[in-house]
Design an enzyme around this catalytic site. Structure first.
Site, PDB file in Angstrom:
ATOM      1  N   TYR A  77      -5.387  -3.574  -9.195  1.00  0.00           N
ATOM      2  CA  TYR A  77      -5.265  -2.119  -9.311  1.00  0.00           C
ATOM      3  C   TYR A  77      -3.926  -1.658  -8.739  1.00  0.00           C
ATOM      4  O   TYR A  77      -3.183  -0.910  -9.387  1.00  0.00           O
ATOM      5  CB  TYR A  77      -6.428  -1.467  -8.572  1.00  0.00           C
ATOM      6  CG  TYR A  77      -6.394   0.042  -8.541  1.00  0.00           C
ATOM      7  CD1 TYR A  77      -6.756   0.780  -9.667  1.00  0.00           C
ATOM      8  CD2 TYR A  77      -6.033   0.729  -7.388  1.00  0.00           C
ATOM      9  CE1 TYR A  77      -6.759   2.161  -9.638  1.00  0.00           C
ATOM     10  CE2 TYR A  77      -6.024   2.116  -7.358  1.00  0.00           C
ATOM     11  CZ  TYR A  77      -6.386   2.818  -8.480  1.00  0.00           C
ATOM     12  OH  TYR A  77      -6.380   4.195  -8.452  1.00  0.00           O
ATOM     13  N   LYS A  81      -0.773   0.168 -10.691  1.00  0.00           N
ATOM     14  CA  LYS A  81      -0.317   1.512 -10.320  1.00  0.00           C
ATOM     15  C   LYS A  81       1.150   1.494  -9.883  1.00  0.00           C
ATOM     16  O   LYS A  81       1.890   2.443 -10.150  1.00  0.00           O
ATOM     17  CB  LYS A  81      -1.208   2.115  -9.230  1.00  0.00           C
ATOM     18  CG  LYS A  81      -2.605   2.487  -9.716  1.00  0.00           C
ATOM     19  CD  LYS A  81      -2.572   3.570 -10.776  1.00  0.00           C
ATOM     20  CE  LYS A  81      -3.969   4.075 -11.110  1.00  0.00           C
ATOM     21  NZ  LYS A  81      -3.962   5.196 -12.044  1.00  0.00           N
TER      22      LYS A  81
END
Length: 170
Positions: A77, A81
């Site tokens: 994740y 990002k």
């Protein structure tokens, strides 16, 4: 939630040596490739706008500095990002007519946040959530609309924003 988003759910909290390449690919596909597809599809409409804005919803987990400040197990994740942040900053510099930047909405009380906290075996997510008030989605959206509306290219473009009005370290 999209079908692809549903496949990733529950696999946000991971560490590098235990995470499948498929998980990295899924996060990258959603958070980076999806954003690029969106920008390419809407670029001409944005150019026609009198107040063009291209905002990407990011996360403090996308800050490379946050690895040492809050070392939560978010390898796939966080990586996606961080890449999202990079591409939005690149879009900002390639389009001098556009206000573009990544924005972190802060902790929002969603099913994904609650499921992620439950799935985090380290307990770090729950500790981080204790430091913040989790906003309801409608409240977060209203704050974000105000921030976006007030944004300018000179003051905000290409910066990594947090919802309190500050900037994250890349």
């Amino acid at each position: 939630m999209t079908r692809l988003g549903a496949r990733v759910r529950g696999r946000i909290w991971d560490i590098v040596h235990e995470t499948s390449i498929q998980n990295y690919e899924e996060h990258f596909s959603i958070n980076v490739i999806g954003l690029i597809v969106l920008f390419q599809a809407f670029r001409e409409l944005l150019k026609a706008s009198s107040l063009p804005r291209f905002l990407a919803i990011s996360s403090g987990g996308g800050s490379i500095k946050m690895i040492e400040d809050a070392p939560m197990p978010t390898s796939s994740y966080g990586m996606s990002k961080a890449a999202l942040n990079w591409i939005v900053r690149k879009i900002h510099y390639e389009n001098d007519w556009l206000v573009a930047y990544p924005q972190c909405p802060g902790p929002v009380d969603t099913d994904m946040a609650q499921e992620s906290a439950a799935a985090d075996k380290t307990g770090m997510t729950r500790e981080v959530f204790k430091k913040f008030t989790l906003r309801k989605p409608d409240d977060a959206a209203n704050v974000l609309v105000d921030i976006i509306t007030a944004s300018t290219r000179e003051a905000d473009g290409g910066q990594f924003h947090n919802i309190e009005g500050g900037r994250y370290t890349w």
